[in-house]
Write an enzyme that holds these catalytic residues in place. Structure first.
Site, short mmCIF file in Angstrom:
data_model
loop_
_atom_site.label_atom_id
_atom_site.label_comp_id
_atom_site.label_asym_id
_atom_site.label_seq_id
_atom_site.Cartn_x
_atom_site.Cartn_y
_atom_site.Cartn_z
N GLU A 98 84.21 85.94 -99.64
CA GLU A 98 85.46 86.68 -99.84
C GLU A 98 85.65 87.67 -98.70
O GLU A 98 84.70 88.29 -98.22
CB GLU A 98 85.44 87.39 -101.20
CG GLU A 98 85.52 86.41 -102.35
CD GLU A 98 85.62 87.07 -103.71
OE1 GLU A 98 86.33 86.52 -104.56
OE2 GLU A 98 84.99 88.13 -103.91
N CYS A 118 73.72 87.71 -101.58
CA CYS A 118 72.92 88.79 -101.00
C CYS A 118 71.56 88.82 -101.69
O CYS A 118 71.47 88.69 -102.91
CB CYS A 118 73.62 90.14 -101.18
SG CYS A 118 72.71 91.53 -100.44
N CYS A 125 76.15 96.29 -107.69
CA CYS A 125 76.91 95.41 -106.81
C CYS A 125 76.93 93.98 -107.34
O CYS A 125 75.87 93.38 -107.56
CB CYS A 125 76.32 95.44 -105.40
SG CYS A 125 77.19 94.38 -104.23
N SER A 202 77.76 98.33 -91.99
CA SER A 202 77.16 99.00 -93.14
C SER A 202 75.78 98.43 -93.42
O SER A 202 75.53 97.24 -93.19
CB SER A 202 78.06 98.80 -94.37
OG SER A 202 77.47 99.35 -95.52
N LEU A 226 73.91 105.05 -99.24
CA LEU A 226 72.87 105.98 -99.67
C LEU A 226 72.78 106.05 -101.19
O LEU A 226 71.77 105.70 -101.78
CB LEU A 226 73.14 107.36 -99.08
CG LEU A 226 72.05 108.40 -99.34
CD1 LEU A 226 70.78 108.06 -98.56
CD2 LEU A 226 72.53 109.80 -99.00
N CYS A 344 84.70 98.03 -103.27
CA CYS A 344 83.27 98.12 -102.95
C CYS A 344 82.41 97.72 -104.14
O CYS A 344 82.56 98.25 -105.24
CB CYS A 344 82.96 99.55 -102.52
SG CYS A 344 81.24 99.82 -102.07
#
EC number: 2.1.1.192
Length: 359
Positions: A98, A118, A125, A202, A226, A344
């Site tokens: 995406e 990932c 996430c 990032s 972070l 995000c």
């Protein structure tokens, strides 16, 4: 019969070596690279500045894969204050990622993916719950931007101005391909060229790769995911923090900012009753005073069956005031595309999310 090879797997340097290995002058590599990434040829026979014999050799031994997307694979945010669009980009091997277009404040920002899935499993996430399939190559990363530019051209909405490597995946796990893709996208002699100052990479904080990035010669921006300045809390949110603890991340960022002269952005997602107390803010102050940085606060974007909540306005305001009173450079980033799962932490493709997940 010999299987054809993917010509777009070759870096710029590897194309030079390839040309020399078949008896062609080195400058042919530059011509070929331009045809691939500026003129975006879909067939070797379109490459008219290259000799017919070389075109035939390339056509015999290599293929030219193309990423693709269609209007039916575009989802638009219907909320009144957002024009964010999310695209499904099909890769040549039928995998997909995406890509997000964020038009805001006179800019067209493209958020690109660097991996199918990932492997890092950050708890907030959605991408991490997909599992991991493979890294994208440089061409596949760059072509996401090309395709969004094609879309902008078709609707008459200007040019891509900014790129953020904040889509699916951890960019620094595909560092060589990421660096190569930045070179493609920022080449000032190419049709689409974006200043490296307008490109942001990032990372969750992979220390060896941050060091490599500092020495790469890129002038891109660096953002660190972070999300807590407390080691125990951060490790519970982000398993990678167990391998790269805050103490070592701090040392690496001191060195990075010293070597590059550039500030890093600390991205901090405020999660209710997890990392949003005044004590959490003071820990962030102590960390942020160690090196040149700015702080980017973001709200949690809801994900199905992942039980986190956004910090309330009162707690968020106290957190912000604590940082500002300490003299830190703080921005509160507006989430774009949350209603279409494009914000995000929300990107994921046809993968089952956990039945229930909480800290």
């Amino acid at each position: 019969m010999t299987t054809k090879q993917n010509i777009k797997r070759y870096s710029r340097k590897e194309l030079e070596e390839l040309m020399q290995s078949i008896g062609e002058p080195r400058f042919r590599a530059a011509q070929l690279h331009r045809w691939l990434y500026s003129d975006r040829a879909s067939d070797f026979h379109e490459m008219t500045t290259i000799s017919k014999s070389l075109r035939e050799t390339l056509d015999r031994k290599y293929f030219l894969p193309q990423c693709s997307m269609s209007s039916t694979q575009c989802v638009e945010d219907s909320s009144a204050d957002s024009t964010t669009r999310k695209f499904l980009v099909q890769l040549h091997d039928q995998e997909a990622v995406e890509t997000v277009l964020i038009p805001a404040e006179g800019r067209n920002t493209v958020c690109v993916s660097t991996q199918v899935g990932c492997p890092l499993h950050c708890s907030f996430c959605a991408t991490g719950y997909m599992g991991f399939t493979r890294n994208l190559n440089a061409a596949e990363i760059a072509e996401q931007v090309f395709l969004v530019q094609d879309y902008l051209d078709a609707i008459g909405c200007g040019a891509v101005t900014n790129i953020v490597y904040m889509g699916m995946g951890e960019p620094l796990l595909a560092l060589e391909e990421v660096i190569e893709s930045v070179g493609i996208l920022s080449d000032t002699t190419y049709r689409l060229h974006i200043s490296q100052k307008k490109i942001t990479l990032s990372t969750v904080g992979l220390l060896p790769e941050i060091g490599m990035l500092a020495r790469s010669g890129l002038t891109t921006n660096l953002a660190i995911s972070l999300h807590s300045a407390d080691q125990e809390t951060r490790a519970s949110l982000m398993p990678s923090a167990r391998d790269y603890p805050l103490k070592e991340l701090r040392k690496t960022l001191i060195q990075y900012t010293s070597e590059t002269g550039q500030p890093v952005t600390l991205v901090y997602m405020l999660l209710k009753e997890i990392n949003d107390t005044q004590e959490d803010a003071l820990k962030l102050v102590r960390l942020a005073r160690s090196f040149l940085c700015k702080i980017n606060l973001i709200d949690y974007n809801p994900i199905v069956n992942i039980k986190f909540d956004s910090a309330g306005e009162q707690r968020k305001n106290i957190f912000i005031r604590t940082l500002v009173d300490a003299g830190l450079n703080v921005t509160v980033r507006k989430s774009h595309g949350s209603s279409i799962n494009a914000a995000c932490g929300q990107l994921a493709i046809n993968k089952k999310l956990p039945e229930s997940s909480t800290l």
